[in-house]
Design a protein around this motif. Structure first.
Motif, PDB file in Angstrom:
ATOM      1  N   VAL A  93       0.863  -1.182   0.000  1.00 58.89           N
ATOM      2  CA  VAL A  93       0.000   0.000   0.000  1.00 58.89           C
ATOM      3  C   VAL A  93       0.896   1.227   0.000  1.00 58.89           C
ATOM      4  CG1 VAL A  93      -1.855   1.263   1.152  1.00 58.89           C
ATOM      5  CG2 VAL A  93      -1.759  -1.241   1.334  1.00 58.89           C
ATOM      6  N   SER A  94       0.644   2.162  -0.917  1.00 59.36           N
ATOM      7  CA  SER A  94       1.495   3.342  -1.031  1.00 59.36           C
ATOM      8  C   SER A  94       0.683   4.542  -1.479  1.00 59.36           C
ATOM      9  CB  SER A  94       2.608   3.072  -2.067  1.00 59.36           C
ATOM     10  OG  SER A  94       3.345   4.241  -2.332  1.00 59.36           O
ATOM     11  N   ASN A  95       1.017   5.716  -0.931  1.00 60.90           N
ATOM     12  CA  ASN A  95       0.395   6.959  -1.406  1.00 60.90           C
ATOM     13  C   ASN A  95       1.256   7.639  -2.458  1.00 60.90           C
ATOM     14  OD1 ASN A  95       2.486   8.097   0.077  1.00 60.90           O
ATOM     15  ND2 ASN A  95       1.163   9.048   1.614  1.00 60.90           N
ATOM     16  N   ALA A  96       2.077   6.842  -3.151  1.00 65.71           N
ATOM     17  CA  ALA A  96       2.965   7.382  -4.181  1.00 65.71           C
ATOM     18  C   ALA A  96       2.216   7.978  -5.361  1.00 65.71           C
ATOM     19  CB  ALA A  96       3.915   6.286  -4.682  1.00 65.71           C
ATOM     20  N   GLY A  97       0.898   7.777  -5.432  1.00 65.56           N
ATOM     21  CA  GLY A  97       0.131   8.283  -6.567  1.00 65.56           C
ATOM     22  C   GLY A  97       0.130   9.784  -6.704  1.00 65.56           C
ATOM     23  N   GLY A  98       0.334  10.508  -5.602  1.00 63.91           N
ATOM     24  CA  GLY A  98       0.412  11.969  -5.673  1.00 63.91           C
ATOM     25  C   GLY A  98      -0.802  12.573  -6.341  1.00 63.91           C
ATOM     26  N   VAL A  99      -0.562  13.355  -7.395  1.00 65.94           N
ATOM     27  CA  VAL A  99      -1.669  13.970  -8.127  1.00 65.94           C
ATOM     28  C   VAL A  99      -2.053  13.161  -9.365  1.00 65.94           C
ATOM     29  CG1 VAL A  99      -1.070  16.285  -7.312  1.00 65.94           C
ATOM     30  CG2 VAL A  99      -0.145  15.476  -9.489  1.00 65.94           C
ATOM     31  N   ASN A 100      -1.442  11.983  -9.528  1.00 70.89           N
ATOM     32  CA  ASN A 100      -1.745  11.146 -10.690  1.00 70.89           C
ATOM     33  C   ASN A 100      -1.636   9.668 -10.306  1.00 70.89           C
ATOM     34  OD1 ASN A 100      -2.241  10.158 -13.229  1.00 70.89           O
ATOM     35  ND2 ASN A 100      -0.289  10.801 -14.111  1.00 70.89           N
ATOM     36  N   PRO A 101      -2.507   9.192  -9.417  1.00 67.01           N
ATOM     37  CA  PRO A 101      -2.409   7.793  -8.994  1.00 67.01           C
ATOM     38  C   PRO A 101      -2.589   6.792 -10.132  1.00 67.01           C
ATOM     39  CG  PRO A 101      -4.382   8.847  -8.093  1.00 67.01           C
ATOM     40  CD  PRO A 101      -3.541   9.927  -8.683  1.00 67.01           C
ATOM     41  N   GLN A 102      -3.415   7.119 -11.126  1.00 67.34           N
ATOM     42  CA  GLN A 102      -3.585   6.202 -12.247  1.00 67.34           C
ATOM     43  C   GLN A 102      -2.306   6.113 -13.065  1.00 67.34           C
ATOM     44  OE1 GLN A 102      -6.375   4.157 -12.926  1.00 67.34           O
ATOM     45  NE2 GLN A 102      -4.772   3.250 -14.192  1.00 67.34           N
ATOM     46  N   GLY A 103      -1.615   7.243 -13.223  1.00 65.71           N
ATOM     47  CA  GLY A 103      -0.337   7.219 -13.928  1.00 65.71           C
ATOM     48  C   GLY A 103       0.688   6.358 -13.215  1.00 65.71           C
ATOM     49  N   CYS A 104       0.676   6.416 -11.892  1.00 65.49           N
ATOM     50  CA  CYS A 104       1.567   5.579 -11.096  1.00 65.49           C
ATOM     51  C   CYS A 104       1.225   4.108 -11.296  1.00 65.49           C
ATOM     52  CB  CYS A 104       1.464   5.965  -9.624  1.00 65.49           C
ATOM     53  SG  CYS A 104       2.583   5.089  -8.527  1.00 65.49           S
ATOM     54  N   ALA A 105      -0.065   3.784 -11.295  1.00 70.12           N
ATOM     55  CA  ALA A 105      -0.495   2.402 -11.501  1.00 70.12           C
ATOM     56  C   ALA A 105      -0.111   1.906 -12.891  1.00 70.12           C
ATOM     57  CB  ALA A 105      -2.006   2.292 -11.298  1.00 70.12           C
ATOM     58  N   ASP A 106      -0.256   2.768 -13.890  1.00 70.47           N
ATOM     59  CA  ASP A 106       0.120   2.373 -15.257  1.00 70.47           C
ATOM     60  C   ASP A 106       1.616   2.070 -15.346  1.00 70.47           C
ATOM     61  OD1 ASP A 106      -2.509   2.757 -15.985  1.00 70.47           O
ATOM     62  OD2 ASP A 106      -2.172   4.743 -16.869  1.00 70.47           O
ATOM     63  N   ALA A 107       2.428   2.903 -14.693  1.00 70.59           N
ATOM     64  CA  ALA A 107       3.875   2.681 -14.718  1.00 70.59           C
ATOM     65  C   ALA A 107       4.231   1.385 -14.001  1.00 70.59           C
ATOM     66  CB  ALA A 107       4.596   3.867 -14.082  1.00 70.59           C
ATOM     67  N   LEU A 108       3.554   1.090 -12.892  1.00 67.72           N
ATOM     68  CA  LEU A 108       3.825  -0.151 -12.161  1.00 67.72           C
ATOM     69  C   LEU A 108       3.374  -1.361 -12.978  1.00 67.72           C
ATOM     70  CD1 LEU A 108       4.835  -1.526  -9.601  1.00 67.72           C
ATOM     71  CD2 LEU A 108       2.538  -1.250  -8.631  1.00 67.72           C
ATOM     72  N   ALA A 109       2.241  -1.237 -13.662  1.00 70.74           N
ATOM     73  CA  ALA A 109       1.770  -2.333 -14.511  1.00 70.74           C
ATOM     74  C   ALA A 109       2.770  -2.616 -15.624  1.00 70.74           C
ATOM     75  CB  ALA A 109       0.396  -1.992 -15.085  1.00 70.74           C
ATOM     76  N   ALA A 110       3.352  -1.538 -16.184  1.00 74.72           N
ATOM     77  CA  ALA A 110       4.365  -1.729 -17.222  1.00 74.72           C
ATOM     78  C   ALA A 110       5.599  -2.428 -16.671  1.00 74.72           C
ATOM     79  CB  ALA A 110       4.738  -0.375 -17.826  1.00 74.72           C
ATOM     80  N   LEU A 111       5.991  -2.069 -15.446  1.00 74.28           N
ATOM     81  CA  LEU A 111       7.136  -2.732 -14.812  1.00 74.28           C
ATOM     82  C   LEU A 111       6.832  -4.211 -14.574  1.00 74.28           C
ATOM     83  CD1 LEU A 111       9.914  -2.620 -13.363  1.00 74.28           C
ATOM     84  CD2 LEU A 111       8.656  -2.044 -11.267  1.00 74.28           C
ATOM     85  N   ALA A 112       5.630  -4.526 -14.115  1.00 73.72           N
ATOM     86  CA  ALA A 112       5.260  -5.916 -13.871  1.00 73.72           C
ATOM     87  C   ALA A 112       5.296  -6.722 -15.164  1.00 73.72           C
ATOM     88  CB  ALA A 112       3.866  -5.982 -13.238  1.00 73.72           C
TER      89      ALA A 112
END
Length: 613
Positions: A93-112
């Motif tokens: 669980v992380s609040n790394a999403g900042g002002v763009n949590p979906q962008g953070c999720a997309d980047a993590l999905a790409a890494l996965a």
């Protein structure tokens, strides 16, 4: 989806282990790998966001729409542990999403995808309330800043409500392996886990307070394992200091510990300092999910590097979210010059005054107008101690002149920056120049905090792109009874002194830690022995603390008692020169304020002093 490791441990008492891998954006990269490699955690939580961080992220997203999140979470932390996290069944669980949590999720999905692992990712959004600002400007009663009472600014960069733990719980209930949020209260990343694992409900106020305290202890990383500890010299192996994890039980009690073989230390004093860090009234710590009361918390040693915490209590939360907004108020810069030789501090101050005088005249000639604020400090001469500076420090033969200024116009401060270096040839001997080169000019970003009715904020959760429902938490039909406080003892006169009393710095009798919230600083003071508490109560009055810190604190000082750990919490208003983002001070977050208070002289008998190690 229930965590398999957490579910399988122990039949009589199930323990959930949560590791705190990050205390802010920029924390060390060693936290996540260390905790994952320990094999001792079920969950990994990260805290990345501060008010200034949100503005930085907003600026990044303006330049590149796919940004606006804490990129280190994906590119460093998760990149280094993702395969092991999935293999061990650890949930994140992380609040790394900042002002763009979906962008953070997309980047993590790409890494996965790049690493060939399957990952179920949830996104929590809804904290951005910028769209509400036009109607809030017309609201009656009008929106007012919590500390200053000023009206809502016209040009706002960011406006985010501090969400609670319920959306995180909902995401985990839906089976998410990773939950990424925007702005939520720091402790919610832990509380959401515990609500999911133990099925705590919104009315379980004592449990929610306990879970929030667990999150509060680990939200600042190594501060819970010896970082910033008053007795810093007793904390071993700083390079390999351990990141904290909590072993949590369904009754709300928990043990704070760290991976075996790591540096740092865990004692009641270390954990107590962290409990008091950055809070106001310890009997009414306002959070989105609960009003927490930490005054009766008990902290005790439970083994080597193991500290047990229990006794938090809770009441119903308020009907409002706190919103942290940021806005630009002109420009700021800070320049430094090193001054060497006899009377270095006096030379430095005269140099700073001369630079301000010269540039003020140049501003007038150019039609720029005056500075909006200026601040001169002599680092190395104890300028932060004000009238309590050591006489020997004032005679030091090397100081750093720090000159910080603000102005409505950027070009004025660019002129100022050009006029700093000539001091090295024009004025005092021994001016060696600015090691960092010419000072850069940046926007002066200020925080604006206000309250917003929870009915105007809707949290949204999506898991792999599919929206799920977040149960609404209705206000209680019966409001909890108001807290009954003991009669104030704040202004008690000092007890008669024993004939053998001696004067010592407060450091000999107490531990202390200071933190910040906007323009308010808090200083937690813990007695080194319970028998010292009456002495500290008598001598550490609000009036005396206010007098000792008067060169820094311009507002009210309020003392709260925390009897469960033999402590006090001093809340100092208008204490940080406007707050972290706006302050011109070298210590805008008040990190040194506790250290300054520890130099306060107190009188103690030789007999009491002998009780201390």
């Amino acid at each position: 989806m229930s965590n398999s490791k957490a579910s399988s441990r122990g039949s009589s008492e199930r323990i959930v282990r949560i590791g705190g891998a990050s205390g802010f954006w920029g924390d060390s990269s060693v936290g996540a790998p260390q905790l994952v490699a320990s094999g001792q955690i079920d969950y990994l939580v990260f805290d990345y966001l501060a008010e200034l961080t949100m503005s930085i992220l907003a600026g990044a997203r303006l330049k590149k729409p796919e940004l606006g999140y804490a990129t280190d979470f994906v590119s460093i932390a998760m990149k280094s542990v993702l395969k092991d996290v999935v293999k061990q069944g650890i949930r994140v669980v992380s609040n790394a999403g900042g002002v763009n949590p979906q962008g953070c999720a997309d980047a993590l999905a790409a890494l996965a995808k790049e690493q060939g692992v399957e990952l179920k990712i949830a996104v929590v959004s809804g904290d951005d309330v910028s769209a509400l600002l036009p109607q809030l400007r017309q609201a009656q009663p009008p929106v007012r800043e919590l500390q200053s009472g000023t009206a809502l600014p016209e040009r706002v960069l960011t406006a985010n409500a501090y969400l609670g733990a319920r959306p995180i719980q909902a995401a985990l209930d839906a089976g998410a392996q990773v939950v990424i949020t925007g702005r939520c209260v720091d402790s919610a990343v832990t509380l959401g886990v515990l609500m999911h694992e133990f099925k705590w409900q919104p009315g379980d106020h004592d449990l929610l307070a306990a879970g929030s305290l667990a999150g509060h202890i680990i939200e600042c990383g190594c501060q819970a394992t010896g970082g910033l500890h008053t007795d810093w010299e007793t904390v071993p192996d700083w390079p390999h200091i351990g990141y904290p994890f909590v072993e949590c039980s369904a009754d709300g009690s928990f043990v704070v510990t760290k991976p075996a073989g790591t540096g740092g230390k865990l004692t009641p004093a270390v954990v107590g300092e962290q409990m008091l860090y950055e809070i106001g009234d310890p009997a009414a710590y306002l959070l989105p999910d609960v009003t927490a009361d930490f005054t009766q918390v008990r902290i005790e040693q439970a083994g080597e590097h193991r500290v047990r915490v229990q006794g938090a209590r809770g009441r119903a939360p308020t009907a409002s979210y706190k919103v942290s907004a940021t806005y630009v108020d002109g420009f700021k810069t800070a320049a430094q010059l090193t001054i060497v030789g006899f009377d270095a501090a006096a030379k430095a101050r005269r140099t700073g005054e001369a630079i301000l005088a010269r540039t003020g005249e140049l501003f007038a000639q150019s039609g720029f107008g005056a500075y909006s604020a200026t601040h001169i400090e002599t680092l190395g001469a104890e300028s932060c101690y004000g009238p309590h500076a050591n006489a020997q420090a004032l005679q030091t033969r090397e100081v750093v002149l720090r000159l910080a200024v603000t102005h409505p116009r950027k070009e004025a401060l660019e002129l100022f920056a050009r006029e700093v270096a000539p001091a090295g040839t024009s004025w005092s001997p021994g001016t060696t120049g600015a090691g960092g080169g010419r000072a850069s000019v940046s926007p002066s970003i200020r925080q604006y905090a206000f309250l917003l009715d929870k009915s105007q904020v809707t949290a949204s959760v999506t898991v792999d792109g599919q929206r799920i429902d977040v149960p609404l938490t209705l206000a209680p039909a019966v409001v909890d009874a108001p807290l009954q406080r003991p009669a104030s003892t704040t202004q008690l006169e000092a007890a008669p002194e024993a004939p053998d009393t001696i004067e010592v710095p407060l450091l000999r009798l107490a531990w202390a830690r200071s933190g910040d919230k906007g323009d308010t600083s808090n200083i937690g003071v813990i007695a080194r022995h319970p028998v010292l508490l009456p002495l500290l109560r008598a001598q550490l009055t609000e009036a005396r603390v206010a007098e000792w810190l008067a060169h820094l604190v311009k507002g009210r000082v309020t003392r709260y008692e925390v009897p469960g750990i033999d402590a006090f919490n001093f809340v100092c208003e208008e204490a940080l020169g406007g707050g972290g983002m706006a302050s011109l001070r070298n210590d805008p977050l008040g990190k040194g304020m506790g250290q300054i208070l520890l130099t306060l002289p107190v009188r103690v008998s030789a007999a009491l002093l002998a009780l201390l190690p």
